[in-house]
Design an enzyme around this catalytic site. Sequence first.
Site, PDB file in Angstrom:
ATOM      1  N   HIS A   1      37.560  43.249  51.582  1.00  0.00           N
ATOM      2  CA  HIS A   1      36.093  43.987  51.812  1.00  0.00           C
ATOM      3  C   HIS A   1      35.282  43.280  52.538  1.00  0.00           C
ATOM      4  O   HIS A   1      34.430  43.714  53.150  1.00  0.00           O
ATOM      5  CB  HIS A   1      35.432  43.898  50.347  1.00  0.00           C
ATOM      6  CG  HIS A   1      36.274  44.907  49.275  1.00  0.00           C
ATOM      7  ND1 HIS A   1      36.278  46.107  49.547  1.00  0.00           N
ATOM      8  CD2 HIS A   1      36.551  44.555  47.874  1.00  0.00           C
ATOM      9  CE1 HIS A   1      37.068  46.518  48.318  1.00  0.00           C
ATOM     10  NE2 HIS A   1      37.191  45.851  47.642  1.00  0.00           N
TER      11      HIS A   1
ATOM     12  N   TYR B   1      42.107  42.429  37.377  1.00  0.00           N
ATOM     13  CA  TYR B   1      41.218  41.863  36.897  1.00  0.00           C
ATOM     14  C   TYR B   1      41.479  42.128  35.105  1.00  0.00           C
ATOM     15  O   TYR B   1      40.762  41.743  34.297  1.00  0.00           O
ATOM     16  CB  TYR B   1      39.792  42.694  36.801  1.00  0.00           C
ATOM     17  CG  TYR B   1      39.584  42.667  38.238  1.00  0.00           C
ATOM     18  CD1 TYR B   1      39.027  41.257  38.793  1.00  0.00           C
ATOM     19  CD2 TYR B   1      39.696  43.447  39.246  1.00  0.00           C
ATOM     20  CE1 TYR B   1      38.707  41.237  40.291  1.00  0.00           C
ATOM     21  CE2 TYR B   1      39.227  43.562  40.629  1.00  0.00           C
ATOM     22  CZ  TYR B   1      39.025  42.257  41.084  1.00  0.00           C
ATOM     23  OH  TYR B   1      38.731  42.159  42.398  1.00  0.00           O
TER      24      TYR B   1
ATOM     25  N   ASP C   1      26.212  38.193  35.374  1.00  0.00           N
ATOM     26  CA  ASP C   1      26.223  39.342  36.586  1.00  0.00           C
ATOM     27  C   ASP C   1      27.292  40.260  36.023  1.00  0.00           C
ATOM     28  O   ASP C   1      28.409  40.178  36.093  1.00  0.00           O
ATOM     29  CB  ASP C   1      26.238  39.040  38.016  1.00  0.00           C
ATOM     30  CG  ASP C   1      26.343  40.142  39.130  1.00  0.00           C
ATOM     31  OD1 ASP C   1      26.645  41.319  38.779  1.00  0.00           O
ATOM     32  OD2 ASP C   1      26.295  39.916  40.133  1.00  0.00           O
TER      33      ASP C   1
ATOM     34  N   ASP D   1      45.605  47.687  46.942  1.00  0.00           N
ATOM     35  CA  ASP D   1      44.534  47.297  45.873  1.00  0.00           C
ATOM     36  C   ASP D   1      44.025  48.765  45.488  1.00  0.00           C
ATOM     37  O   ASP D   1      43.990  49.622  46.233  1.00  0.00           O
ATOM     38  CB  ASP D   1      43.399  46.499  46.601  1.00  0.00           C
ATOM     39  CG  ASP D   1      42.239  45.773  45.653  1.00  0.00           C
ATOM     40  OD1 ASP D   1      42.454  44.802  45.222  1.00  0.00           O
ATOM     41  OD2 ASP D   1      41.253  46.674  45.198  1.00  0.00           O
TER      42      ASP D   1
ATOM     43  N   ASP E   1      44.550  45.492  40.641  1.00  0.00           N
ATOM     44  CA  ASP E   1      43.774  46.350  40.073  1.00  0.00           C
ATOM     45  C   ASP E   1      44.309  47.905  39.962  1.00  0.00           C
ATOM     46  O   ASP E   1      43.595  48.877  39.185  1.00  0.00           O
ATOM     47  CB  ASP E   1      42.256  46.351  40.248  1.00  0.00           C
ATOM     48  CG  ASP E   1      42.139  46.269  41.948  1.00  0.00           C
ATOM     49  OD1 ASP E   1      43.181  46.290  42.766  1.00  0.00           O
ATOM     50  OD2 ASP E   1      41.007  45.998  42.276  1.00  0.00           O
TER      51      ASP E   1
ATOM     52  N   HIS F   1      40.730  49.642  45.525  1.00  0.00           N
ATOM     53  CA  HIS F   1      39.540  49.679  46.234  1.00  0.00           C
ATOM     54  C   HIS F   1      40.130  49.799  47.696  1.00  0.00           C
ATOM     55  O   HIS F   1      40.640  48.973  48.185  1.00  0.00           O
ATOM     56  CB  HIS F   1      38.427  48.466  46.012  1.00  0.00           C
ATOM     57  CG  HIS F   1      38.164  48.446  44.500  1.00  0.00           C
ATOM     58  ND1 HIS F   1      38.801  47.642  43.877  1.00  0.00           N
ATOM     59  CD2 HIS F   1      37.077  48.885  43.909  1.00  0.00           C
ATOM     60  CE1 HIS F   1      38.141  47.350  42.539  1.00  0.00           C
ATOM     61  NE2 HIS F   1      37.065  48.285  42.829  1.00  0.00           N
TER      62      HIS F   1
END
Length: 681
Positions: free
Chosen positions: A137, A307, A22, A174, A267, A176
């Site tokens: 999230h 990451y 993925d 983060d 990240d 995001h």
Amino acid sequence: MASGTALIYDEAMTRHKLLWNDPICDIEVPERLSASYEQLQCYHLVERCVPVPAREGSEEEILLVHSSEHLEAAKSTQTMNEEELKRISGNYDSFFFHPNTYHCARLAVGAALQLVDSVMSGKVCNGMALVRPPGHHSQRNAANGFCLFNNVAIAAEYAKLKYGLQRILIVDWDVHHGQGTQYIFEEDPSVLYFSWHRYEHQEFWPSLKESDYDAVGLGKGKGFNINLPWNKVGMGNSDYLAAFFHVLLPVAFEFDPELVLVSSGYDSGIGDPEGQMNATPEVFAHLTHFLMQLAHGKLCVILEGGYHLKSLSESVCMTVKTLLRDPLPQVTGEMAPCLSAIESIQNVRAAHKPYWKWLTYEDTSFLHNLSTRSDLPKTADTNPCADDEAKITDSNETDKIERFLELHMKNVIFPVPPIRTATTAELKASAHLNTFPVHLHVVKEMDKNEIEALVSDFHADLVKTNKTLLSLRSTLTILDKILKKEVCNGIAESPAASASVAVALRHPLCFGLQRVLCIFVGDMHIIPNTEDGKILVIHICKEEQTGKSSSKHYIVLNWKEDADGNDFFSAVLGFILPVAYSYQPNLIVIAVGPNRSLGISGISLLFGLLQGLAESRILAVIEDTDINLMQSVAKTLAGASVPHFGVHVPPTQEKVNQIKMLRNQLQQDWKMLQCSVNDGI
């Protein structure tokens, strides 16, 4: 006073892993945890922390935030085969299940709650939980973005329920947007949620309109949801610091949280394939340091994303070193936020003007012509810490980033003197510091001959009498220890603070330092020579000084604290910190002279927030014999969070106008000021 830093890590959380190909999910790997823990071991940080075991979060605890349907769906995956796991994972946006996922996610929840318990019970002062899967999230009824259960949101609800907390701050750094956390608390005024995130005008995942700056919360929660969207990649250290100075910290001090939780995603650091930002690991030390000044230091840092393993692990170490109250390394790069960052920050300030006192006099007319402002910095949209960093990030080659970070971290100075805070025996006795709850190191004062030998070459014009000479003993003794890195900082008493500072500022220049910041509170009778730029003076006084006007390196700030509350942090965050970080001093001298215009809390705020600079090397010179002042400054230098401020009042229009005037005058010299342009030109 609570002490110690908790560290929670359980290898079992590495058993959640992707079983099929993925390209979206393959970056969320078990090594994110193991590499971070190994780097902590490499820096000998694990042995300095208080180990706290993880536990599984109970179903009741998970249901504080999530629906029973979501819980049951997650439970059902424990006995599924790979094909079944792949099928159910496809029901969610960017998520994968493994037979161990449910157990790992419960451990992640339990680790967050263990950390909250350790901090709130006083077992430790602060701590970090290394967990996966991450959480911010995940929503009430859905896994999302690598997240199954919302660890930080559950921790906030748990803290409210168990400890009766009424004000919790969640800081999500983060890259995001933590839309799950926003949805959970968007109507809840007891939780202030702040998130900065790569947004690119809704082009970057999760690509939601409600991730923009105008999503301020709903109903009673209006004003308690703060989104700072980054609309360009390449944001660097100065952009992140500017966001704290001009958005987060003023709101946070006004909100006055009882607990701070960090959704700590790295990240947002350099090299990360998701974020594509340029912030280097040491900036996370500074961000952590600022948050430690809130909620009496009750700070829980809980891992989210990150990451690039090297960038992630180094940033985790920087965070933990700061939680342990180590001196901070100097943050690297030019302190000049980019135009895109300034625009985002100003949009947030405008959106939240109706909800926060610190924005009472905010003028938002600048938003109509922001992009054409000639007084704003013309830095590139990508704001790298250095040209090499931009090239490395653009290349998107992990091995180059690895080599860069190896070299960069070798060049980052980790100042760890054997003793943190020094004082003299006479001061320790006179200020009743003998039974102090923090350790202060007593140094022997220099005798007259030692002082004469030290000052004879370059201080003779100021040292004209034996009385003046002897008044320098305490100041120069402590200063000499700081310069030789035998201590980190220190507190000295002087019967003539202005004269002592004038002499003390020359010594570090002769010692070889290039930039010394002096903040003088009160009447300053001897003005140091600042023409060569090696000394920057910020003089805080009650009234306008006759014949003394502000210039680049000598700044007069007329400020008298409000008698009914505290308004000084408006000046510290909106002006003093941006100037200080722009200057990047090698040493800080904070002196309190006669006729001071600030109370104890305001003076302690200066000491607390400025410890991020100059490798935390600060000399306090105090003429006032107020025992409470001495004790508060000593506690803050020794690592305690700044004292509680009480009721916040907005600064008067007169004070706001003075800050505007100084910013207009000095923003081209000190570019961090350009993020607080609210003069309506």
